[in-house]
Design a protein around this motif. Sequence first.
Motif, PDB file in Angstrom:
ATOM      1  N   GLY A 374       0.841  -1.252  -0.002  1.00  0.00           N
ATOM      2  CA  GLY A 374      -0.085   0.003   0.022  1.00  0.00           C
ATOM      3  C   GLY A 374       0.804   1.339   0.166  1.00  0.00           C
ATOM      4  O   GLY A 374       2.025   1.169  -0.247  1.00  0.00           O
ATOM      5  N   GLY A 375       0.151   2.223   0.327  1.00  0.00           N
ATOM      6  CA  GLY A 375       0.970   3.499   0.177  1.00  0.00           C
ATOM      7  C   GLY A 375       0.284   4.665   1.089  1.00  0.00           C
ATOM      8  O   GLY A 375      -1.119   4.683   1.208  1.00  0.00           O
ATOM      9  N   ASN A 376       1.014   5.561   1.832  1.00  0.00           N
ATOM     10  CA  ASN A 376       0.290   6.766   2.313  1.00  0.00           C
ATOM     11  C   ASN A 376       0.569   8.171   1.527  1.00  0.00           C
ATOM     12  O   ASN A 376       1.611   8.169   0.903  1.00  0.00           O
ATOM     13  CB  ASN A 376       0.956   6.836   3.830  1.00  0.00           C
ATOM     14  CG  ASN A 376       0.626   5.575   4.733  1.00  0.00           C
ATOM     15  OD1 ASN A 376      -0.184   5.189   4.729  1.00  0.00           O
ATOM     16  ND2 ASN A 376       1.886   5.091   5.162  1.00  0.00           N
ATOM     17  N   VAL A 377      -0.332   8.784   1.453  1.00  0.00           N
ATOM     18  CA  VAL A 377      -0.242  10.341   1.085  1.00  0.00           C
ATOM     19  C   VAL A 377      -0.379  11.189   2.299  1.00  0.00           C
ATOM     20  O   VAL A 377      -1.643  11.383   2.752  1.00  0.00           O
ATOM     21  CB  VAL A 377      -1.132  10.568  -0.145  1.00  0.00           C
ATOM     22  CG1 VAL A 377      -1.042  11.906  -0.468  1.00  0.00           C
ATOM     23  CG2 VAL A 377      -1.161   9.637  -1.106  1.00  0.00           C
ATOM     24  N   PHE A 378       0.571  11.949   2.439  1.00  0.00           N
ATOM     25  CA  PHE A 378       0.555  12.845   3.674  1.00  0.00           C
ATOM     26  C   PHE A 378       0.392  14.189   3.202  1.00  0.00           C
ATOM     27  O   PHE A 378       1.201  14.984   2.586  1.00  0.00           O
ATOM     28  CB  PHE A 378       1.889  12.819   4.299  1.00  0.00           C
ATOM     29  CG  PHE A 378       2.249  11.343   5.080  1.00  0.00           C
ATOM     30  CD1 PHE A 378       1.421  11.118   6.242  1.00  0.00           C
ATOM     31  CD2 PHE A 378       3.027  10.381   4.397  1.00  0.00           C
ATOM     32  CE1 PHE A 378       1.999   9.988   6.910  1.00  0.00           C
ATOM     33  CE2 PHE A 378       3.176   9.292   5.088  1.00  0.00           C
ATOM     34  CZ  PHE A 378       2.620   8.733   6.192  1.00  0.00           C
ATOM     35  N   LEU A 379      -0.712  14.908   3.400  1.00  0.00           N
ATOM     36  CA  LEU A 379      -1.163  16.171   2.815  1.00  0.00           C
ATOM     37  C   LEU A 379      -0.540  17.108   3.765  1.00  0.00           C
ATOM     38  O   LEU A 379      -0.113  18.303   3.421  1.00  0.00           O
ATOM     39  CB  LEU A 379      -2.565  16.298   2.845  1.00  0.00           C
ATOM     40  CG  LEU A 379      -3.192  15.429   1.713  1.00  0.00           C
ATOM     41  CD1 LEU A 379      -4.725  15.509   1.685  1.00  0.00           C
ATOM     42  CD2 LEU A 379      -2.356  15.735   0.335  1.00  0.00           C
ATOM     43  N   LYS A 380      -0.558  16.774   5.238  1.00  0.00           N
ATOM     44  CA  LYS A 380       0.022  17.759   6.241  1.00  0.00           C
ATOM     45  C   LYS A 380       0.604  16.820   7.259  1.00  0.00           C
ATOM     46  O   LYS A 380       0.256  16.866   8.496  1.00  0.00           O
ATOM     47  CB  LYS A 380      -0.915  18.736   6.753  1.00  0.00           C
ATOM     48  CG  LYS A 380      -1.423  19.698   6.036  1.00  0.00           C
ATOM     49  CD  LYS A 380      -0.498  20.835   6.001  1.00  0.00           C
ATOM     50  CE  LYS A 380      -1.068  22.152   5.152  1.00  0.00           C
ATOM     51  NZ  LYS A 380      -0.400  23.154   4.972  1.00  0.00           N
ATOM     52  N   GLY A 381       1.626  15.987   7.099  1.00  0.00           N
ATOM     53  CA  GLY A 381       2.277  14.985   7.748  1.00  0.00           C
ATOM     54  C   GLY A 381       1.215  14.011   8.206  1.00  0.00           C
ATOM     55  O   GLY A 381       0.386  13.889   7.586  1.00  0.00           O
ATOM     56  N   HIS A 382       1.370  13.763   9.437  1.00  0.00           N
ATOM     57  CA  HIS A 382       0.342  12.762   9.918  1.00  0.00           C
ATOM     58  C   HIS A 382      -1.054  13.317  10.242  1.00  0.00           C
ATOM     59  O   HIS A 382      -2.024  12.656  10.444  1.00  0.00           O
ATOM     60  CB  HIS A 382       1.065  12.080  11.388  1.00  0.00           C
ATOM     61  CG  HIS A 382       2.079  10.922  11.033  1.00  0.00           C
ATOM     62  ND1 HIS A 382       1.519   9.705  10.320  1.00  0.00           N
ATOM     63  CD2 HIS A 382       3.347  11.091  11.462  1.00  0.00           C
ATOM     64  CE1 HIS A 382       2.975   9.347  10.270  1.00  0.00           C
ATOM     65  NE2 HIS A 382       3.926   9.799  10.984  1.00  0.00           N
ATOM     66  N   HIS A 383      -0.876  14.683  10.080  1.00  0.00           N
ATOM     67  CA  HIS A 383      -2.207  15.441  10.600  1.00  0.00           C
ATOM     68  C   HIS A 383      -3.380  15.328   9.696  1.00  0.00           C
ATOM     69  O   HIS A 383      -4.617  15.351   9.664  1.00  0.00           O
ATOM     70  CB  HIS A 383      -2.092  17.020  10.790  1.00  0.00           C
ATOM     71  CG  HIS A 383      -1.329  16.989  11.917  1.00  0.00           C
ATOM     72  ND1 HIS A 383      -1.635  17.118  13.293  1.00  0.00           N
ATOM     73  CD2 HIS A 383       0.164  17.344  12.145  1.00  0.00           C
ATOM     74  CE1 HIS A 383      -0.687  17.461  14.091  1.00  0.00           C
ATOM     75  NE2 HIS A 383       0.525  17.531  13.522  1.00  0.00           N
TER      76      HIS A 383
END
Length: 412
Positions: A374-383
């Motif tokens: 999978g993958g994560n997209v961080f728009l504002k870090g973990h926030h």
Amino acid sequence: MRKLLLLTGLFASAIALGQGSPDYAGGLKVNINEDGSKYFRIISWAQVWAQYNGDKPLDANGNEQSEIDFSVRRARVLLYSQISPKFLIVTHFGLNSLNADGLSPTGTGEKSQLFMHDAYVQYNLGKTNKHSIGGGLHYWNGISRLNNSSTLNILTLDNFRQGWATLGLADQFARPVGVFAKGSFGKFQYRVSINDALTNNLSASAVPAADGPATYTGRRLLGSKKAGKTFAGYFEYNFLDQESMFLPYKVGTYLGDKKVFNIGAGFFAHPNGSVVADATGNLSGENVSIFAVDAFYDAPLGSGSAITAYAMYQNSNYGKDFVLGTTYETGSILYGHVGYVIPSAKPTKFQPYVSFANRQIDAIDDNATQFGIGGNVFLKGHHSKLSLEYQNLKYGEADAVGTVTLQAMIYL
């Protein structure tokens, strides 16, 4: 696939409208005095899932089930406060896995899922406050980093479920009621606890069959004097940057903000926690014992890239041939995951990852294998994070089951 793309677009739009802010890096802090030494802090987060599974069995009435389901995976509020550097109060409440089957007509009754996760007090010892004792409903667990995992910054879509090795068996959602001690000696950190075992657990209606497998029913069937206490501990050495022990929750990925390399080992013991019956039905207790060793590495690699890696070996003895669903079993586990932050000049960060688990299960003399990508997209870090994961589980001789899950998370 068209349905999945539509869902991705909807979730991306929703999370873009509610981006987290760096101003809330530690939650909302309210000072009680002028210098800020007396305060309380509030942290709130929510994770919403859309899940696709094209291989669902028929329901209890013989009807086909929807391939796409929506749920609130977590909705939490954490409040902690200090009136002195010596004292800390932590209160944490919320709900988990709320879906159409768990909703109630008016939000009340036995279907309601809002409950207390943590409620404990802590007293810091000595002049340096490096050692603390406390008590209540707490999360200072043993066994491994996974059993102490934060849900705010997990690398994968969710924590490896078998890592929460006592959840619902000996405690309330990985939180026991008891006393704990924690602290550090230089780069060596420790957490230990003595707790009351859960009575009405996931095996609340189970009765051991004659000469059959064990059931996790020690406190209920043998009494609290014989089977009422559990003991846990986790110990680790921080070779590089020191991790915080202010709160119990272990970070899943730092996205390269720290350089961390830790090795750890932990245990959980519940004397007479499980029960077996002989050929004539006489009951006797079996000791539950779980131990694990693990390693965690998180570091920047330059140019905005970073790596996160974790590996764990866990040996679980819940009693003779114990199995509960496809979640708990007597046997051993080898688990690991790796994630990589792709360099980018933009604030948005992308982090693909893979995970793999192999479970050896005594009762079926076979293995369970689990693979995730999978993958994560961080728009504002973990926030403000968007995650997409495909997971495939092969349990014994049963057919493999593949699931695609999309998650939107906002943390303030």
